[in-house]
Motif scaffolding. Structure first.
Motif, short mmCIF file in Angstrom:
data_model
loop_
_atom_site.label_atom_id
_atom_site.label_comp_id
_atom_site.label_asym_id
_atom_site.label_seq_id
_atom_site.Cartn_x
_atom_site.Cartn_y
_atom_site.Cartn_z
N UNK A 63 0.85 -1.20 0.00
CA UNK A 63 0.00 0.00 0.00
C UNK A 63 0.88 1.25 0.00
N UNK A 64 1.96 1.23 0.78
CA UNK A 64 2.88 2.38 0.79
C UNK A 64 3.47 2.60 -0.60
N UNK A 79 -2.02 -4.20 -8.81
CA UNK A 79 -2.80 -5.27 -8.18
C UNK A 79 -2.16 -5.59 -6.84
N UNK A 80 -2.97 -5.64 -5.79
CA UNK A 80 -2.49 -5.98 -4.45
C UNK A 80 -2.91 -7.40 -4.13
N UNK A 81 -1.95 -8.21 -3.65
CA UNK A 81 -2.26 -9.55 -3.16
C UNK A 81 -1.83 -9.61 -1.69
N UNK A 82 -2.63 -10.28 -0.89
CA UNK A 82 -2.31 -10.33 0.54
C UNK A 82 -2.91 -11.57 1.21
N UNK A 85 -6.29 -10.17 4.45
CA UNK A 85 -7.35 -9.35 3.86
C UNK A 85 -8.39 -8.99 4.93
N UNK A 86 -7.92 -8.36 6.01
CA UNK A 86 -8.84 -7.96 7.08
C UNK A 86 -9.62 -6.72 6.68
N UNK A 87 -10.60 -6.38 7.51
CA UNK A 87 -11.44 -5.21 7.25
C UNK A 87 -10.60 -3.97 7.01
N UNK A 88 -10.98 -3.21 6.04
CA UNK A 88 -10.31 -1.95 5.77
C UNK A 88 -9.17 -2.03 4.78
N UNK A 89 -8.51 -3.19 4.68
CA UNK A 89 -7.35 -3.32 3.79
C UNK A 89 -7.78 -3.16 2.33
N UNK A 90 -8.82 -3.89 1.95
CA UNK A 90 -9.27 -3.81 0.56
C UNK A 90 -9.74 -2.38 0.23
N UNK A 91 -10.50 -1.78 1.13
CA UNK A 91 -10.97 -0.41 0.91
C UNK A 91 -9.83 0.58 0.78
N UNK A 92 -8.82 0.44 1.63
CA UNK A 92 -7.68 1.36 1.57
C UNK A 92 -6.93 1.17 0.24
N UNK A 93 -6.76 -0.08 -0.18
CA UNK A 93 -6.06 -0.34 -1.44
C UNK A 93 -6.83 0.22 -2.63
N UNK A 94 -8.13 0.01 -2.65
CA UNK A 94 -8.95 0.53 -3.75
C UNK A 94 -8.94 2.05 -3.73
N UNK A 95 -9.07 2.64 -2.54
CA UNK A 95 -9.06 4.10 -2.42
C UNK A 95 -7.72 4.66 -2.91
N UNK A 96 -6.63 3.94 -2.67
CA UNK A 96 -5.30 4.39 -3.10
C UNK A 96 -5.12 4.23 -4.61
N UNK A 97 -6.02 3.44 -5.24
CA UNK A 97 -5.93 3.31 -6.69
C UNK A 97 -5.64 1.91 -7.21
N UNK A 98 -5.72 0.90 -6.34
CA UNK A 98 -5.49 -0.47 -6.82
C UNK A 98 -6.58 -0.88 -7.80
#
Length: 126
Positions: A63-64, A79-82, A85-98
């Motif tokens: 994400x950084x 594309x982010x793989x993890x 995948x806890x709450x908030x991670x997907x949203x933060x990645x999408x918001x950052x532009x993933x």
């Protein structure tokens, strides 16, 4: 630009994941460059057509890395793989532009679908 002209950078601290994703990317006719860390990817420079990055790595996280690239106005599809995948991670990645966020383990066809969507999205470097 044909698929074979496109370069995908895979950033993951797990060598087995890097190798497997690299093999999958090459099987699609794409060029793959593998990096063990975000710092190694940044030091290499270049302008890939797609970045596939793990989320949690020693040093800079995926994400950084994504946020740093976006801060530089680099619109490379990402594309982010993890495995986390806890709450908030997907949203933060999408918001950052993933373009896509996948939880590990993932099926190869899920990643292929993300790659096809990301490369077909018309994102360009600025």
């Amino acid at each position: 630009m044909s698929l074979t002209d496109q370069e995908v950078c895979i950033v993951d601290d797990d060598a087995s994941v890097r190798t497997a994703v690299g093999s999958l990317v090459r099987s699609l006719g794409l060029r793959a460059r593998l990096f063990a860390s975000a710092e190694e990817f940044l030091a290499a420079g270049g302008a890939p057509d797609l970045v596939i990055s793990d989320l949690q790595m020693p040093g800079m996280s995926g994400i950084d890395l994504l946020e740093l690239l976006r801060g530089r106005a680099d619109r490379v599809p990402f594309i982010v793989v993890t495995a986390f995948l806890q709450d908030g991670v997907k949203g933060r990645a999408i918001q950052a532009g993933a373009a896509c966020v996948l939880g590990k383990p993932f099926h190869a066809d899920a990643l292929v679908g993300c790659i096809e969507r990301a490369l077909g999205s018309g994102h360009t470097h600025v």
